[in-house]
Design a protein around this motif. Structure first.
Motif, PDB file in Angstrom:
ATOM      1  N   THR A   1       0.969  -1.033  -0.003  1.00  0.00           N
ATOM      2  CA  THR A   1      -0.043  -0.072  -0.027  1.00  0.00           C
ATOM      3  C   THR A   1       0.728   1.386   0.175  1.00  0.00           C
ATOM      4  O   THR A   1       2.230   0.994   0.245  1.00  0.00           O
ATOM      5  N   ASP A   2       0.233   2.270  -0.196  1.00  0.00           N
ATOM      6  CA  ASP A   2       0.909   3.571   0.112  1.00  0.00           C
ATOM      7  C   ASP A   2       1.730   3.693   1.166  1.00  0.00           C
ATOM      8  O   ASP A   2       2.698   4.272   1.320  1.00  0.00           O
ATOM      9  N   PHE A   3       0.836   3.348   2.411  1.00  0.00           N
ATOM     10  CA  PHE A   3       1.260   3.748   3.587  1.00  0.00           C
ATOM     11  C   PHE A   3       2.695   2.572   3.855  1.00  0.00           C
ATOM     12  O   PHE A   3       3.626   3.233   4.415  1.00  0.00           O
ATOM     13  N   GLU A   4       2.674   1.431   3.088  1.00  0.00           N
ATOM     14  CA  GLU A   4       3.761   0.577   3.479  1.00  0.00           C
ATOM     15  C   GLU A   4       4.977   1.149   2.551  1.00  0.00           C
ATOM     16  O   GLU A   4       6.088   0.957   3.127  1.00  0.00           O
ATOM     17  N   ASN A   5       4.618   1.671   1.512  1.00  0.00           N
ATOM     18  CA  ASN A   5       5.717   2.459   0.565  1.00  0.00           C
ATOM     19  C   ASN A   5       6.403   3.720   1.392  1.00  0.00           C
ATOM     20  O   ASN A   5       7.584   3.877   1.591  1.00  0.00           O
ATOM     21  N   ARG A   6       5.427   4.409   2.059  1.00  0.00           N
ATOM     22  CA  ARG A   6       5.868   5.618   2.945  1.00  0.00           C
ATOM     23  C   ARG A   6       7.011   4.998   4.232  1.00  0.00           C
ATOM     24  O   ARG A   6       7.856   5.260   4.366  1.00  0.00           O
ATOM     25  N   LEU A   7       6.315   3.880   4.747  1.00  0.00           N
ATOM     26  CA  LEU A   7       7.375   3.184   5.813  1.00  0.00           C
ATOM     27  C   LEU A   7       8.484   2.724   5.336  1.00  0.00           C
ATOM     28  O   LEU A   7       9.542   3.115   6.275  1.00  0.00           O
ATOM     29  N   ARG A   8       8.784   2.295   4.031  1.00  0.00           N
ATOM     30  CA  ARG A   8       9.872   1.909   3.527  1.00  0.00           C
ATOM     31  C   ARG A   8      11.030   2.862   3.417  1.00  0.00           C
ATOM     32  O   ARG A   8      12.112   2.629   3.567  1.00  0.00           O
ATOM     33  N   THR A   9      10.361   4.032   2.981  1.00  0.00           N
ATOM     34  CA  THR A   9      11.289   5.176   2.728  1.00  0.00           C
ATOM     35  C   THR A   9      12.004   5.781   4.053  1.00  0.00           C
ATOM     36  O   THR A   9      12.830   6.660   3.790  1.00  0.00           O
ATOM     37  N   ALA A  10      11.274   5.466   5.052  1.00  0.00           N
ATOM     38  CA  ALA A  10      11.686   6.003   6.284  1.00  0.00           C
ATOM     39  C   ALA A  10      12.712   5.062   6.844  1.00  0.00           C
ATOM     40  O   ALA A  10      13.105   5.367   7.969  1.00  0.00           O
ATOM     41  N   ARG A  11      13.298   4.273   6.286  1.00  0.00           N
ATOM     42  CA  ARG A  11      14.457   3.258   6.732  1.00  0.00           C
ATOM     43  C   ARG A  11      15.450   3.939   7.420  1.00  0.00           C
ATOM     44  O   ARG A  11      16.222   3.418   8.235  1.00  0.00           O
ATOM     45  N   ASP A  12      15.866   5.016   6.659  1.00  0.00           N
ATOM     46  CA  ASP A  12      17.017   5.708   7.349  1.00  0.00           C
ATOM     47  C   ASP A  12      16.810   6.241   8.796  1.00  0.00           C
ATOM     48  O   ASP A  12      17.552   6.413   9.359  1.00  0.00           O
TER      49      ASP A  12
END
Lengths: 234, 157
Positions: free
Chosen positions: A3-14
């Motif tokens: 989902t978009d939410f999961e994609n946002r979550l992945r981009t916060a990995r830093d």
């Protein structure tokens, strides 16, 4: 499907912090000390073929530490030199300068610290200030056109059957290619690995591409860089 | 090379559980020493990475248990009675998503970190946490729902 939410979550990995460099160095030293203590009380090893390399690492740590201890005993202090494997300090391998390529090396360090050179045709991301460590962050965001090399030397006495006598320049066509590998920070990045015996050293060269299917031009560019690899004279 | 390749991830697994840099330092170091001491018992057919992460996870859980007193063997259930182990200050400073992940209980935080930030598949997480794959999927779903709820609350306030 993400989902978009999961994609946002992945981009916060830093956001996830990383170990700092002094702790990393201390942890490696502590591991080394524990391995040395273990070889003082040897027990039968049941290592099977795949773990020859692990045994090599353990033996290298231990052998290097014994070397350091001997240096203390006979010399009374650390003296870094630029000679071969019998010395406390060993020059790192290195890549000759070339336009479009960046390089960091450990310089002259004790063998137990793994004299290492890292070269890339992209900026090399600092690994917490710890030079010579595995280039995880560089590989994590490696563009498709990116190429990264890491070369590390060890004592020839620690060679296993995986290491083959070779002469420089090494040939990329001799590499074992692993599309997926342990510790892989980016599934698009294959590892091309060459394990060689060069002079008095074992030499492991890992080459990484930003794509699973490097073009002929990329392979040629990588071979050009590999042609510039130098190993300290014995 | 083995140490350097796996150390950052092993440390991050310990941090995800413990939420404290100092505690993660200790747990990750202990995990690496335990792992290398036990290498000869390692099954050569299996990849090293998940095994190391599992040792780091177990070590961190032991540390959590030591700090919090005896709890259920299952960290997920134990988490119901625990507030977050540490306040994960570095994580909390990493933007709204990092802050929300920092607020999760240790088990949920760990499962989110493993899947979304350390790119572990559900099967790999199942191996690391010693849980059935289906259980991982449901717990991941619940962790994700809680995270979404935390972020919505943040947005409202």
């Amino acid at each position: 499907m993400s989902t978009d939410f999961e994609n946002r979550l992945r981009t916060a990995r830093d956001s996830l912090p990383k170990p700092d460099s002094t702790v990393t160095a201390a942890a490696e030293q502590r591991l080394l000390a524990s391995l040395t203590a273990a070889i003082r009380e040897p027990r039968p090893l049941r290592l099977r073929h795949r773990w020859n390399r692990v045994a090599t690492v353990r033996a290298a740590y231990a052998a290097a530490l014994v070397g350091v201890a001997a240096a203390f005993f006979f010399v009374g202090a650390f003296v870094y030199t630029t000679s071969g494997s019998g010395s406390v300090g060993v020059d790192s391998p290195g890549f000759l300068p070339a336009s479009g390529w960046n390089e960091v090396t450990t310089g002259t360090v004790p063998m137990d610290q793994g004299p290492t050179a890292t070269a890339a045709n992209v900026p090399i991301v600092p690994e917490g200030g710890y030079v010579g460590t595995f280039p995880t962050h560089t590989l994590a965001k490696l563009p498709a056109s990116g190429i990264v090399f890491q070369a590390v030397i060890g004592n020839r006495a620690d060679a296993t059957p995986d290491y083959t006598p070779m002469q420089l320049p090494l040939q990329l066509s001799d590499a074992r290619v692993s599309p997926g590998w342990e510790g892989q920070p980016n599934s698009d990045v294959p590892m091309y690995q060459i394990t060689a015996i060069v002079g008095n050293y074992i030499l492991e060269v890992d080459a990484f591409f930003g794509t699973q299917h490097p073009s002929a031009a990329q392979l040629a560019s990588a071979q050009d860089e590999l042609n510039r690899l130098e190993v300290p004279s014995s | 090379m083995l140490f350097r390749r796996h150390w950052p991830t092993v440390w991050q697994v310990a941090y995800a559980v413990l939420g404290s840099r100092a505690a993660a330092d200790d747990a990750a170091q202990g995990a690496m020493i335990s792992a290398f001491a036990a290498l000869e018992n390692f099954d050569e057919q299996r990849p090293l990475g998940p095994w190391l992460k599992r040792i780091a996870f177990n070590r961190a859980v032991d540390e959590l248990r030591r700090r919090r007193g005896p709890t259920d063997r299952d960290l997920y259930q134990a988490a119901e009675s625990l507030s977050a182990a540490g306040d994960a200050p570095e994580l909390a400073a990493g933007g709204p998503i990092g802050a929300a992940v920092a607020q999760l209980a240790p088990e949920r935080r760990t499962i989110i970190v493993l899947h979304y930030w350390l790119d572990q598949t559900r099967d790999q997480i199942a191996e690391i946490l010693d849980l059935p794959s289906g259980t991982v999927a449901s717990r991941l779903g619940r962790a994700l729902a809680e995270l979404r709820s935390l972020l919505e609350e943040e947005h409202v306030h």
